[in-house]
Design a protein around this motif. Structure first.
Motif, PDB file in Angstrom:
ATOM      1  N   GLY A   1       0.782  -1.202  -0.066  1.00 51.43           N
ATOM      2  CA  GLY A   1       0.061   0.025   0.146  1.00 51.43           C
ATOM      3  C   GLY A   1       0.914   1.246  -0.023  1.00 51.43           C
ATOM      4  N   ASP A   2       2.232   1.265  -0.099  1.00 50.97           N
ATOM      5  CA  ASP A   2       2.995   2.233  -0.008  1.00 50.97           C
ATOM      6  C   ASP A   2       3.381   2.736  -1.269  1.00 50.97           C
ATOM      7  OD1 ASP A   2       4.573   4.264   1.390  1.00 50.97           O
ATOM      8  OD2 ASP A   2       6.234   3.284   1.282  1.00 50.97           O
ATOM      9  N   VAL A   3       2.508   2.498  -2.406  1.00 51.68           N
ATOM     10  CA  VAL A   3       2.831   2.772  -3.691  1.00 51.68           C
ATOM     11  C   VAL A   3       2.790   4.257  -3.964  1.00 51.68           C
ATOM     12  CG1 VAL A   3       2.010   2.510  -6.225  1.00 51.68           C
ATOM     13  CG2 VAL A   3       1.414   0.675  -4.440  1.00 51.68           C
ATOM     14  N   SER A   4       1.937   5.254  -3.462  1.00 48.78           N
ATOM     15  CA  SER A   4       2.169   6.478  -3.682  1.00 48.78           C
ATOM     16  C   SER A   4       3.353   7.206  -3.297  1.00 48.78           C
ATOM     17  CB  SER A   4       0.793   7.194  -3.128  1.00 48.78           C
ATOM     18  OG  SER A   4       0.928   6.960  -1.845  1.00 48.78           O
ATOM     19  N   ASN A   5       3.807   6.657  -1.885  1.00 50.38           N
ATOM     20  CA  ASN A   5       4.896   7.265  -1.592  1.00 50.38           C
ATOM     21  C   ASN A   5       6.113   6.822  -2.170  1.00 50.38           C
ATOM     22  OD1 ASN A   5       3.708   8.453   0.640  1.00 50.38           O
ATOM     23  ND2 ASN A   5       3.871   6.656   1.973  1.00 50.38           N
ATOM     24  N   VAL A   6       6.509   5.566  -2.740  1.00 49.41           N
ATOM     25  CA  VAL A   6       7.522   5.392  -3.761  1.00 49.41           C
ATOM     26  C   VAL A   6       7.426   6.020  -4.712  1.00 49.41           C
ATOM     27  CG1 VAL A   6       8.588   3.463  -4.811  1.00 49.41           C
ATOM     28  CG2 VAL A   6       7.652   2.812  -2.374  1.00 49.41           C
ATOM     29  N   VAL A   7       6.372   6.063  -5.658  1.00 48.63           N
ATOM     30  CA  VAL A   7       6.221   6.606  -7.118  1.00 48.63           C
ATOM     31  C   VAL A   7       6.562   8.204  -6.686  1.00 48.63           C
ATOM     32  CG1 VAL A   7       4.853   7.518  -8.877  1.00 48.63           C
ATOM     33  CG2 VAL A   7       4.707   5.009  -7.871  1.00 48.63           C
TER      34      VAL A   7
ATOM     35  N   LYS B   1      -4.049  14.478  -8.778  1.00 49.03           N
ATOM     36  CA  LYS B   1      -4.672  14.442 -10.004  1.00 49.03           C
ATOM     37  C   LYS B   1      -4.402  13.334 -10.944  1.00 49.03           C
ATOM     38  CE  LYS B   1      -5.560  19.539 -10.219  1.00 49.03           C
ATOM     39  NZ  LYS B   1      -5.355  20.653 -11.320  1.00 49.03           N
ATOM     40  N   SER B   2      -2.987  12.685 -10.412  1.00 55.28           N
ATOM     41  CA  SER B   2      -2.587  11.373 -11.429  1.00 55.28           C
ATOM     42  C   SER B   2      -1.885  10.711 -10.347  1.00 55.28           C
ATOM     43  CB  SER B   2      -1.374  12.129 -12.106  1.00 55.28           C
ATOM     44  OG  SER B   2      -0.527  10.756 -12.714  1.00 55.28           O
ATOM     45  N   THR B   3      -1.792   9.200 -10.599  1.00 53.11           N
ATOM     46  CA  THR B   3      -1.142   8.438  -9.772  1.00 53.11           C
ATOM     47  C   THR B   3      -0.081   7.949 -10.059  1.00 53.11           C
ATOM     48  OG1 THR B   3      -2.462   6.470 -11.227  1.00 53.11           O
ATOM     49  CG2 THR B   3      -3.497   7.395  -9.294  1.00 53.11           C
ATOM     50  N   GLY B   4       0.442   8.281 -11.341  1.00 54.22           N
ATOM     51  CA  GLY B   4       1.747   7.825 -11.756  1.00 54.22           C
ATOM     52  C   GLY B   4       2.940   9.001 -12.090  1.00 54.22           C
TER      53      GLY B   4
END
Length: 396
Positions: free
Chosen positions: A312-318, A367-370
């Motif tokens: 679940g730490d995707v947003s922080n890593v990206v 506004k974006s996930t990537g």
């Protein structure tokens, strides 16, 4: 103002400067001729003509025109450099890394060329009384007879021993320090490298257009000249501009796609073929699809914690990766600006550093996930506020 010392000649008479004999114009052809002399002798010697090896060598020497080499130049300064370079080229082939027959032929050639210097001419012709040779090359040269013990090479041994004994007894050699100390003048042959106008200097010195080694010059060991200090001259600027235009033309030839000629019903329509960039005519659908698949797999692994990060730490890593890339690009842009270059704004808002900055800003605002991972979907551009366009499935 001092002038460079040059040979004195009468009007209408042509003479060769000493620098010609240390340049690639003379050194490379001379080495090729020596190789041809060795090849011809070895071929005829191994075919059975072993009774009189030195007589065979003299016959080949005359047949290939070596007897006329001393008449190439008559000026004293040029002749001294000419003889020295020629003797040095023969001595190079006596190294213990060469084939035994090649070493013997090189010894024969050095001895013959030195011994046949004209001495009874009017006016007298300049000649060298000694052969300058590094001590390490002299040591290897004196070991040539020790390598001629085989039954095939044994007929060469007494001739090599006699020539070496004669040269040593008459004190012909002028011994220099070892080759590693670069005591010879010039230190490296050829010292001057001739470059034709139709040859790319980068290719000539062992670098192809793709950055890979090239074999254009063979065994050339000379490094390219260092960049001149100060402002470039008008000639340098014109040459650089010409090379840039030629390179651009070659790139356009490789990357331009011509549309096929379709029948046009209108009589007034133009019949000229339309051209565009090959990436527009044939979009890289497979590459883009592969990128999309790999990006999805990466985000899935991050969400499952397969990379060592908490699930679940995707947003922080990206987000951290986006910030690191943006910081690096800004540093590159600053370094380019210090040198008067521009790398971040050539394409306006749709490309370059500004678009990456906007993509990262969209990630910060949610506004974006990537972030920059979604550049192909329009991140950082006017398409960023709209739905992502679908991936193309066929060529346009």
């Amino acid at each position: 103002m001092s002038t460079r010392v040059a040979p004195q000649v009468t009007r209408g008479e042509i003479t060769l400067q000493p620098s010609y004999f240390t340049s690639s114009l003379y050194v490379h052809p001379l080495r090729e001729d020596i190789s041809q002399l060795i090849h011809t002798f070895a071929e005829r010697y191994l075919q059975g003509d072993k009774e009189q090896p030195f007589a065979l060598f003299k016959t080949i020497w005359r047949e290939q025109g070596w007897v006329w080499l001393h008449f190439k130049v008559f000026d004293g300064r040029s002749r001294e450099r000419f003889i020295g370079v020629t003797l040095r080229s023969f001595a190079e082939r006596t190294a213990d890394t060469e084939d035994p027959i090649a070493r013997v032929v090189a010894l024969f050639g050095m001895y013959t060329f030195f011994s046949t210097q004209p001495s009874t001419s009017l006016p007298p012709v300049h000649s060298l009384p000694h052969i300058a040779i590094p001590i390490d090359i002299l040591r290897t040269m004196t070991t040539i007879p020790d390598f001629l013990t085989d039954s095939t090479l044994s007929p060469l041994r007494p001739y090599a021993t006699h020539i070496l004994t004669k040269l040593l007894d008459e004190q012909i050699f002028h011994i220099l320090p070892e080759s590693s100390l670069l005591a010879q003048n010039p230190a490296v042959l050829p010292r001057e490298v001739f470059i034709r106008d139709d040859v790319d200097p980068a290719t000539l010195f062992g670098q192809s257009s793709a950055g890979e080694p090239s074999d254009v010059m063979g065994t050339l060991a000379t490094k390219p000249p260092a960049k001149k200090k100060g402002r470039p001259s008008k000639r340098d600027k014109a040459k650089k501009a010409k090379d840039a235009v030629v390179g651009l033309d070659r790139w356009l030839e490789k990357s331009t796609f011509a549309y096929p000629d379709f029948p046009i019903p209108e009589p007034e329509a133009s019949t000229e073929s339309r051209t565009t960039h090959t990436l527009i005519a044939h979009p890289p659908v497979a590459t883009r699809s592969s990128y999309a698949v790999q990006k999805t797999e990466l985000l899935d692994k991050l969400s499952l914690g397969d990379t060592g990060h908490p699930p679940g730490d995707v947003s922080n890593v990206v987000a951290r990766a986006n910030e690191a890339v943006l910081t690096r690009l800004r540093r590159i842009d600053e370094m380019a600006a210090e040198k008067g270059l521009e790398v971040g704004g050539e394409g306006g808002d749709m490309t370059g550093l500004s678009r990456v900055d906007k993509a990262v800003e969209e990630l910060r605002e949610g506004k974006s996930t990537g972030g920059i991972l979604n550049l192909l979907e329009g991140a950082g551009s006017r398409l960023g506020d709209q739905a992502a366009p679908p991936l193309p499935t066929e060529n346009v």
